[in-house]
Design an enzyme around this catalytic site. Structure first.
Site, mmCIF file in Angstrom:
data_model
loop_
_atom_site.group_PDB
_atom_site.id
_atom_site.type_symbol
_atom_site.label_atom_id
_atom_site.label_comp_id
_atom_site.label_asym_id
_atom_site.label_seq_id
_atom_site.Cartn_x
_atom_site.Cartn_y
_atom_site.Cartn_z
ATOM 1 N N GLY A 132 6.515 12.990 51.653
ATOM 2 C CA GLY A 132 5.695 13.791 52.549
ATOM 3 C C GLY A 132 6.408 15.044 53.004
ATOM 4 O O GLY A 132 7.596 15.010 53.297
ATOM 5 N N THR A 133 5.702 16.146 53.027
ATOM 6 C CA THR A 133 6.173 17.406 53.582
ATOM 7 C C THR A 133 4.918 18.145 54.035
ATOM 8 O O THR A 133 3.820 17.818 53.558
ATOM 9 C CB THR A 133 6.887 18.270 52.522
ATOM 10 O OG1 THR A 133 5.973 18.508 51.466
ATOM 11 C CG2 THR A 133 8.133 17.600 51.976
ATOM 12 N N THR A 134 4.911 19.067 54.893
ATOM 13 C CA THR A 134 5.962 19.810 55.560
ATOM 14 C C THR A 134 5.739 19.654 57.068
ATOM 15 O O THR A 134 4.590 19.557 57.511
ATOM 16 C CB THR A 134 5.886 21.288 55.133
ATOM 17 O OG1 THR A 134 6.083 21.381 53.734
ATOM 18 C CG2 THR A 134 6.877 22.159 55.865
#
Length: 281
Positions: free
Chosen positions: A53-55
Site C-alpha cells: 500500500g502507498t501513498t
C-alpha cells in the site's frame, strides 16, 4: 496460556501479576509467537509477492494535523485492491497511516492500538505524543527481520500534542529510526511526487479545510506520476481516506466531505492539469 485457562477455568497467573505497562513486553514474555516479527517465514526463492500500500501524506495546520492516504494496493504490476484503507486511529488524539506490506502493516496498527489502550488501562493516563511515537518506533524495529526479506512496513504517525497544543508529524525508516517532520510529510512509492506538491502548496497559516485540500492535491500529483498510487476514482466513488486530529480528538472525514474536495480538485485539474501553482513572492 489458552490450555491453562481451559483446564482450570481461571485466568493464568501472568494476567494477574503486576508488570510492565507495555502490551508488547507482556506478549514477548508470555506469548512471543504472537508477535509479527517473531514468526519465521517459510523458505522461499526470489521476492515475496504480497499486496503493498502507498501513498500516505500529512500536513499540520493551525489547531491540528491532517493525515490522508490513497486507496490502492498493488502486487507487482497488478492492482490488488482499489479501496484499501491505510489510515487508522491509534487512539483519541493520534492516527497512523501505513505504507509497505499491507497485511503486516494492518496487523502492526492493531497491535499499536492495543499497546496504547493497555498503557492507558494500566497507568490510568495516556502516553504523551512523544511516548506514542517512541512505542511505534520499537514495533517497527521488531519487524526488521521481515523488512530485510522484503516485507517492510513504513508508517506515518500524526497526532495532536495536548501539552504543546499543536499537531505533530513523525516519519520512520525500516529500522525504526524516527524523525519529526515540520509542517508536512509523505511516505510510500508516490512520496517523492506528493512531497513536491506539498512543498509547493503548504503554508503555516492553512485552515483545516485548506490543509485537507492540500493533502488531496498531493495524492492527486502522486497518482499522476506513480502507478502504485491511486487518485480519486470518481466513477467508482472511491476517494482518499482523510483524517483530522485536533484538540477535540480524531475525526475521519465523511465520504461526502472528501468527495466534495476531490471533485473540486478534479475540476481544477481540467483547467490546470499540473495543478495549482505556488504563489509568486
Amino acid at each position: 496460556m489458552e490450555a491453562e485457562t481451559r483446564s482450570t477455568g481461571r485466568l493464568p497467573a501472568a494476567f494477574l501479576t503486576p508488570g510492565s505497562s507495555s502490551f508488547m513486553d507482556f506478549l514477548s514474555a508470555h506469548a512471543p509467537e504472537q508477535l509479527p516479527g517473531s514468526r519465521p517465514l517459510p523458505p522461499v526463492e526470489g521476492a515475496v509477492e504480497a499486496p503493498h500500500g502507498t501513498t500516505i501524506v500529512a500536513a499540520s495546520f493551525d489547531g491540528g494535523v491532517v493525515l490522508a492516504g490513497d486507496r490502492r494496493a498493488t502486487m507487482g504490476n497488478v492492482i490488488a485492491q482499489r479501496d484499501i484503507e491505510k489510515v487508522f486511529p491509534a487512539d483519541e488524539y493520534s492516527a497512523v497511516g501505513i505504507a509497505g506490506t499491507a497485511g503486516l502493516a494492518v496487523e502492526m496498527v492493531k497491535l499499536f492500538q492495543l499497546e496504547l489502550e493497555h498503557f492507558e488501562k494500566v497507568e490510568g493516563s495516556q502516553l504523551s505524543l512523544e511516548g506514542k511515537a517512541n512505542r511505534l518506533s520499537t514495533m517497527i524495529r521488531s519487524n526488521l527481520g521481515m523488512a530485510l526479506q522484503g516485507l517492510a512496513v513504513v508508517p506515518l504517525f500524526a497526532g495532536f500534542d495536548v501539552d504543546r497544543e499543536k499537531g505533530r508529524i513523525f516519519s520512520y525508516d525500516v529500522t525504526g529510526g524516527r524523525s519529526e517532520e515540520p509542517g508536512f510529510a509523505a511516505v510510500g512509492s508516490g512520496s517523492v511526487f506528493a512531497r513536491g506538491a506539498l512543498k509547493k502548496l503548504y503554508r503555516e497559516e492553512l485552515t483545516e479545510q485548506q490543509a485537507a485540500t492540500v493533502v488531496v492535491q498531493a495524492l492527486y500529483d502522486a497518482a499522476d506520476d506513480d502507478s502504485a498510487t491511486g487518485g480519486p476514482d470518481l466513477a467508482r466513488r472511491i476517494y482518499p481516506i482523510v483524517a483530522v486530529i485536533t484538540e477535540d480528538g480524531y475525526r475521519k472525514l465523511a465520504e461526502d466531505e472528501v468527495s466534495a474536495i476531490a471533485r473540486t480538485v478534479h475540476e481544477g485539474r481540467l483547467q490546470q492539469p499540473n495543478g495549482p501553482q505556488a504563489p509568486v513572492v
